[in-house]
Scaffold this active site. Structure first.
Site, PDB file in Angstrom:
ATOM      1  N   HIS A 457       0.829  -1.199   0.000  1.00 14.60           N
ATOM      2  CA  HIS A 457       0.000   0.000   0.000  1.00 14.60           C
ATOM      3  C   HIS A 457       0.868   1.256   0.000  1.00 14.60           C
ATOM      4  O   HIS A 457       2.084   1.218   0.245  1.00 14.60           O
ATOM      5  CB  HIS A 457      -0.957   0.003   1.202  1.00 14.60           C
ATOM      6  N   CYS A 476       3.062  -5.258   6.699  1.00 17.35           N
ATOM      7  CA  CYS A 476       2.719  -4.996   5.307  1.00 17.35           C
ATOM      8  C   CYS A 476       3.851  -4.222   4.619  1.00 17.35           C
ATOM      9  O   CYS A 476       4.755  -3.710   5.267  1.00 17.35           O
ATOM     10  CB  CYS A 476       1.413  -4.219   5.211  1.00 17.35           C
TER      11      CYS A 476
END
Length: 561
Positions: A457, A476
Site C-alpha cells: 500500500h 505490510c
C-alpha cells in the site's frame, strides 16, 4: 619334536603353494568379482556399512540399489581398477561444490581422495576398496544432484516463515546419473540442476572470486577501529590509510598513492570509493565513514563467502518455473520490482516489517487494488497501539480520522466506552480509518489474498523512504511509487488512464478495481546477490536469519534410513 616342526613347515609350504595361483589371479584380475562385491556392499547390514565407509555413511541407499540392480551391479565409474575420466570429473565437481555454497566433505571427498590416490599410484587396491570407491561416487553424485536442485536444508527446519511453494518436480537423480555416464557429461548433467535464474550463476562467479581473495591474504583480516565520530572528507585519522587499502582490496577504489604527508587524510578520491562501497551495502551513500560503513569494511572474504552461501541456498528453494510477469519484494533490500520478460519495468523503495513484526516470506497472486481505501485496524495494532493511545487521549480517534464501529457497521460514540477495561481480547468493536491523505494505507492498496493478511500500500509518511533502514511497518509493505504500479497493473484496461487513476486515488471514496489477469507476487529474503552488471550487493540481515541457516548448511548430514 624336530620331525614334528618339519612336518608343520611342509604342510604350510604346500598350502601356500596351493593358494599362490589364486592370489596371483586375483591380483591380475581384480575386477572379476566386482559386481558381486558391489552387491554385497549394498546389501550389508548398516552397521557393517558404517565400518566400511569410515563414518562416511551412505545417504541414498535405496537409489543406489535401484541404480546398480538395473545394471546387474556392474561398475559405472571404474576403468579396470582405476577411476574413469567421469570419476575424475565428478571428484573435481565435488571439490568445486564450495562455489555453490556447499561443503565438499558432504560428498565423501576425504575417503574418495584416499581411494583415488591409492588407485592412481598403481598400489594394489582390493575388491572391497574398488566397490567402496564405486558406490561412494554414485552416492556423491545423487546427493550433490539433490542439493543443487532442492537445497541441502529444508525451509521448514528454520524458525522464520518461508512459505514459498517448493519445486513441483523431483530432480530425477537416477536419470541424470545414467545420462552423465552414458553421454560422458557429468558436469552438464549436474549443472542442469542449478536454479534457472541468472543471479545464481553470477553469485557462483562471485563466490569463486571471494575464495581467490581469501587465498591471496597473507594473514587474518585485522579489525579497523571504528572512529568515535563519523569521518568527513578532509578529516585526518590514524585508520585512514588502512581504510583506503581495504577499499582497494574490495575493488571499490583503484590503487593510488596519496600525496606526501596526506596518507592519513580522507581525500576526495577515497570519498568516491566509500560512496560506491556504501551503495553496494545498502547504506546511505553519503561518503561519511561512520560505524556501519567501517563495520562493513571489516568483513573478511570468509564472511562474504558464508553470506553468499546462505543466499544461494535460498535461491535453490525457489520454484523452477519461469515467471513472465511478477512483482518481487526483497524484504532485506527494502525494495519492490515489477518484472516482465526479465526486464524491470518499475523499481520502488519499500518499507517492511519491524524486527518484532516481521514481513513473512511467501508467494501469492495479486487480483485487485483499492483506491482511496479505508483501513480497519488489525488486532495486533489495535491491542498494542490504538487502545493504549485512546486511553491516554480520547480525541486520538478523531484526530486520526478514525471511527468506532460495532460489527454491524453502526458507529459508536467513543466516550460511551470504558477504555480502562478494554484489551485486545475483550474489545467488542472495530476501528476503521476513513479514506484521505492521512489514511495509514495512503491513497491505494494492492491486494494479493493470503493467510498472513499482508499486502502492499501507499503511505502518507513519505519521508521514511529516504532512510537506509526501512524495517518500520507492522508487516505490510509500503511502496514509494504506488501511482506508477497502478499504471502498470491497469495498462490493459484503457479506461483507466492516468487522470482517472489520480482522481480515484484522491476521491475520498473507496473503489475496488479487479485486475484482468492475476499477477504473481513473490516476497523473498536475500541479503546477498550479484546484479546483472556483476556488482555484489550486501545487505544487513535485518531479521537475524542468516546465522541459523548457515549453521544448518555447515552441519553434518543425517544418513538415509
Amino acid at each position: 619334536m624336530k620331525v614334528y616342526f618339519r612336518q608343520i613347515s611342509l604342510i604350510l609350504t604346500l598350502i601356500f603353494t596351493w593358494l599362490q595361483p589364486g592370489l596371483e589371479a586375483e591380483a591380475s584380475l581384480p575386477t572379476q568379482n566386482l559386481p558381486g562385491e558391489i552387491r554385497s556392499l549394498l546389501e550389508s547390514d548398516p552397521s557393517v556399512l558404517d565400518t566400511d565407509f569410515q563414518q562416511n555413511s551412505l545417504f541414498s541407499r535405496s537409489y543406489l540399489l535401484t541404480f546398480y540392480s538395473d545394471r546387474a551391479f556392474a561398475p559405472a565409474w571404474l576403468t579396470g581398477t582405476k577411476p574413469s575420466c567421469e570419476a575424475l570429473e565428478l571428484r573435481l565437481l565435488i571439490q568445486q561444490s564450495r562455489f555453490d555454497g556447499l561443503l565438499p566433505e558432504d560428498y565423501h571427498l576425504g575417503q574418495l581422495d584416499l581411494l583415488f590416490e591409492k588407485a592412481l599410484a598403481n598400489d594394489f587396491i582390493s575388491l572391497r576398496e574398488q566397490a567402496l570407491m564405486e558406490v561412494l561416487l554414485s552416492d556423491a553424485f545423487i546427493l550433490l544432484a539433490r542439493h543443487l536442485y532442492q537445497g541441502k536444508v529444508h525451509p521448514e527446519h528454520l524458525e522464520g516463515v518461508w512459505d514459498i511453494q517448493h519445486k513441483e518436480n523431483e530432480p530425477k537423480v537416477l536419470e541424470k546419473l545414467n545420462l552423465a555416464l552414458s553421454h560422458k557429461n557429468v558436469r552438464q548433467q549436474l549443472f542442469s540442476l542449478h536454479p534457472k535464474f541468472g543471479i545464481y550463476h553470477r553469485m557462483r562467479q562471485t563466490i569463486k572470486k571471494y575464495y581467490e581473495l581469501e587465498k591471496a591474504l597473507t594473514g587474518p583480516v585485522r579489525k579497523i577501529a571504528v572512529p568515535d565520530k563519523p569521518l568527513e572528507p578532509g578529516h585526518r585519522a590514524a585508520q585512514i590509510a588502512e581504510l583506503r587499502q581495504r577499499l582497494i582490496f574490495w575493488k571499490d577504489l583503484d590503487h593510488y598513492a596519496p600525496d606526501s604527508g596526506q596518507a592519513d587524510v580522507y581525500d576526495s578520491l577515497m570519498v568516491e570509493g566509500v560512496k560506491n562501497f556504501q551503495s553496494r551495502h545498502g547504506l546511505l551513500p553519503d561518503g561519511r565513514l561512520g560505524k556501519a560503513t567501517v563495520a562493513a569494511l571489516n568483513h573478511a572474504p570468509k564472511d562474504l563467502i558464508e553470506k553468499a552461501a546462505v543466499n544461494m541456498e535460498r535461491l535453490r528453494w525457489l520454484p523452477d518455473t519461469t515467471l513472465q510477469e511478477f512483482v518481487l519484494v526483497n524484504i532485506a533490500n527494502f525494495s519492490m520490482d515489477f518484472i516482465r520478460q526479465k526486464d524491470t519495468l518499475l523499481h520502488s523503495n519499500a518499507i517492511v516489517g519491524q524486527s518484532y513484526r516481521k514481513t513473512p516470506v511467501f508467494n501469492a497472486e495479486m487480483s485487485y487494488l483499492v483506491f482511496s481505501p479505508t483501513w480497519t485496524v488489525p488486532p495486533t495494532i489495535l491491542a498494542n497501539d490504538v487502545i493504549p493511545a485512546v486511553r491516554k487521549d480520547i480525541s486520538y480517534l478523531r484526530n486520526k480520522n478514525m471511527r468506532l464501529l460495532d460489527f454491524s457497521g453502526n458507529e459508536i460514540d467513543p466516550v460511551t466506552v470504558n477504555w480502562g477495561e478494554m484489551t485486545g481480547r475483550n474489545f467488542p468493536y472495530m476501528i476503521r480509518q476513513s479514506p484521505g491523505p492521512h489514511n495509514s494505507l495512503g491513497l491505494v492498496k494492492f491486494m494479493f489474498p493470503n493467510k498472513y493478511n499482508v499486502y502492499m500500500h501507499d503511505t502518507p509518511s513519505r519521508d521514511l523512504f529516504f532512510r537506509a533502514d526501512r524495517a518500520l511497518s507492522s508487516g505490510c509493505i509500503r511502496i514509494q511509487k504506488p501511482f506508477e504500479l497502478a499504471q502498470l497493473l491497469l495498462a490493459d484496461q484503457p479506461l483507466w488512464n492516468d487522470e482517472r487513476i489520480r482522481n480515484a486515488m484522491n476521491s475520498g471514496r473507496e473503489q475496488t478495481v479487479t485486475l484482468k489477469r492475476k499477477i504473481p507476487v513473490v516476497l523473498i529474503y536475500l541479503t546477498f546477490w550479484t546484479d546483472a552488471s556483476g556488482q555484489e550487493n550486501i545487505r544487513k540481515d535485518i531479521y537475524s536469519r542468516d546465522a541459523e541457516l548457515l549453521k544448518l548448511l555447515q552441519s553434518p548430514l543425517a544418513k538415509e534410513n
